[in-house]
Design a protein around this motif. Structure first.
Motif, mmCIF file in Angstrom:
data_model
loop_
_atom_site.group_PDB
_atom_site.id
_atom_site.type_symbol
_atom_site.label_atom_id
_atom_site.label_comp_id
_atom_site.label_asym_id
_atom_site.label_seq_id
_atom_site.Cartn_x
_atom_site.Cartn_y
_atom_site.Cartn_z
ATOM 1 N N ASP A 51 0.866 -1.183 0.000
ATOM 2 C CA ASP A 51 0.000 0.000 0.000
ATOM 3 C C ASP A 51 0.898 1.226 0.000
ATOM 4 O O ASP A 51 1.688 1.426 0.915
ATOM 5 C CB ASP A 51 -0.896 -0.021 1.248
ATOM 6 C CG ASP A 51 -1.808 1.189 1.362
ATOM 7 O OD1 ASP A 51 -1.705 2.101 0.519
ATOM 8 O OD2 ASP A 51 -2.613 1.225 2.306
ATOM 9 N N CYS A 104 0.398 4.116 0.713
ATOM 10 C CA CYS A 104 0.187 5.015 1.854
ATOM 11 C C CYS A 104 0.788 4.467 3.148
ATOM 12 O O CYS A 104 0.650 5.090 4.201
ATOM 13 C CB CYS A 104 -1.303 5.278 2.057
ATOM 14 S SG CYS A 104 -1.962 6.513 0.918
ATOM 15 N N ASN A 105 1.421 3.304 3.088
ATOM 16 C CA ASN A 105 1.985 2.730 4.305
ATOM 17 C C ASN A 105 3.375 2.171 4.021
ATOM 18 O O ASN A 105 3.517 1.166 3.320
ATOM 19 C CB ASN A 105 1.084 1.614 4.836
ATOM 20 C CG ASN A 105 1.679 0.903 6.040
ATOM 21 O OD1 ASN A 105 2.537 1.457 6.733
ATOM 22 N ND2 ASN A 105 1.257 -0.315 6.295
ATOM 23 N N ASP A 106 4.402 2.834 4.533
ATOM 24 C CA ASP A 106 5.754 2.298 4.429
ATOM 25 C C ASP A 106 6.350 2.052 5.814
ATOM 26 O O ASP A 106 7.568 2.037 5.989
ATOM 27 C CB ASP A 106 6.660 3.207 3.604
ATOM 28 C CG ASP A 106 6.965 4.535 4.292
ATOM 29 O OD1 ASP A 106 6.307 4.849 5.314
ATOM 30 O OD2 ASP A 106 7.870 5.251 3.825
ATOM 31 N N LEU A 107 5.466 1.848 6.802
ATOM 32 C CA LEU A 107 5.933 1.627 8.174
ATOM 33 C C LEU A 107 6.398 0.194 8.395
ATOM 34 O O LEU A 107 7.364 -0.043 9.116
ATOM 35 C CB LEU A 107 4.828 1.973 9.171
ATOM 36 C CG LEU A 107 4.372 3.435 9.175
ATOM 37 C CD1 LEU A 107 3.263 3.638 10.206
ATOM 38 C CD2 LEU A 107 5.539 4.362 9.461
#
Length: 300
Positions: free
Chosen positions: A268, A270-273
């Motif tokens: 995703d 929007c999510n690179d955590l």
């Protein structure tokens, strides 16, 4: 005794029906009265869909002249006008379409055409569709003092681009095994836990490069070039074969290769955590494999 139990059962049915049908009872004396509401309170669209449909319930037994129901659109997060060209509209409840046994379940739809949905985006947009008025004095939007749904939230999620942003999954990440066989089975790890630094592959913007240790108890903690690839089909895999330079059978090399798309984890933008990468351990059957394994990357 049976007559008493039967009487009690009938009373319970009457009480249950009366409580559950309280709103209908408010309007039962006038079949042209009632209320309008949404069936549900929220919708999340697909990444690239071209429209969204929001069902509206017309809880009115009779509307001989039809009903005009207006709604407005209000921003919640981001600029919805890049996806929706209107800020409201009117629905018409056509009396010619009334029919069926369940006269309190008439349905209309707020149909919104969506623009620019094919463009990759790393942001979420949301807006509320709000029922505002109906042109009949004895029909209300919802029921005052009740919990009927008169506002419906639409969320447009991120959409993965064909080319990753240059800062996506770049920098220092903690790496650790999630599922592994040979390493833990021999008192070590498949991927040695620690910090790895991800960089963009200069030849492929959708690949991230880093160095990791493999079976550190047997390889002395030497770093091995490793990569992960973010597919345009929205899943992440190992970027290629990773060999450890060792063997259990003295012939074939122990290493890792990418899992099939169906066995891989989606990504995703929007999510690179954090992310989990599934892979095939020991595809060369050097140490009894192959095994389905995985490791995680967590941003530091």
């Amino acid at each position: 005794m049976k007559k008493i139990l039967k009487t009690i059962s009938i009373l319970l049915l009457v009480i249950t029906f009366s409580c559950g049908d309280d709103d209908n009872g408010r309007f039962s004396s006038d079949p042209s009265s009632g209320w309008i509401e949404f069936f549900t309170s929220s919708t999340t669209t697909g990444q690239t869909v071209s429209s969204v449909t929001i069902p509206v319930s017309v809880r009115v037994p009779e509307y001989l002249n039809g009903l005009n129901i207006t709604y407005t659109i209000e921003a919640v997060e981001g600029d919805y006008t890049q996806f929706v060209s209107s800020n409201g509209g009117t629905l018409f409840a056509d009396p010619a379409l009334v029919g069926g046994e369940d006269i309190y379940a008439r349905a209309l739809n707020v149909d919104l055409e969506l623009m620019n949905m094919e463009v990759g985006r790393d942001f979420v947009t949301s807006f509320d569709v709000i029922l505002t008025a109906v042109d009949a004095s004895n029909v209300t939007i919802g029921v005052p003092g009740s919990s009927h749904i008169t506002s419906h939230r639409v969320t447009i999620p991120c959409s993965n681009p064909d080319v990753l942003p240059a800062d996506y999954f770049v920098g220092d990440y903690a790496i650790s095994d999630v599922a592994a066989s040979i390493g833990p089975g021999n008192g070590t790890e498949n991927f040695g836990a620690g910090t790895v630094t991800l960089t963009v592959d200069p030849f492929n913007p959708n690949v991230r490069l880093f160095e990791a240790t493999i079976l550190p108890a047997f390889t002395g903690g030497a770093p091995f070039p490793t990569s992960i690839e973010f597919s345009v089909d929205d899943y992440v895999t190992l970027g290629g074969y990773v060999g450890a330079g060792i063997s259990c059978n003295g012939v074939d090399e122990y290493g890792f290769t990418s899992a099939a798309a169906a066995d891989s984890v989606p990504w995703d933008v929007c999510n690179d955590l954090s992310i989990t990468i599934n892979y095939v351990e020991d595809p060369n059957i050097a140490c009894g494999g192959p095994y389905a394994s995985s490791f995680s990357l967590t941003k530091l």
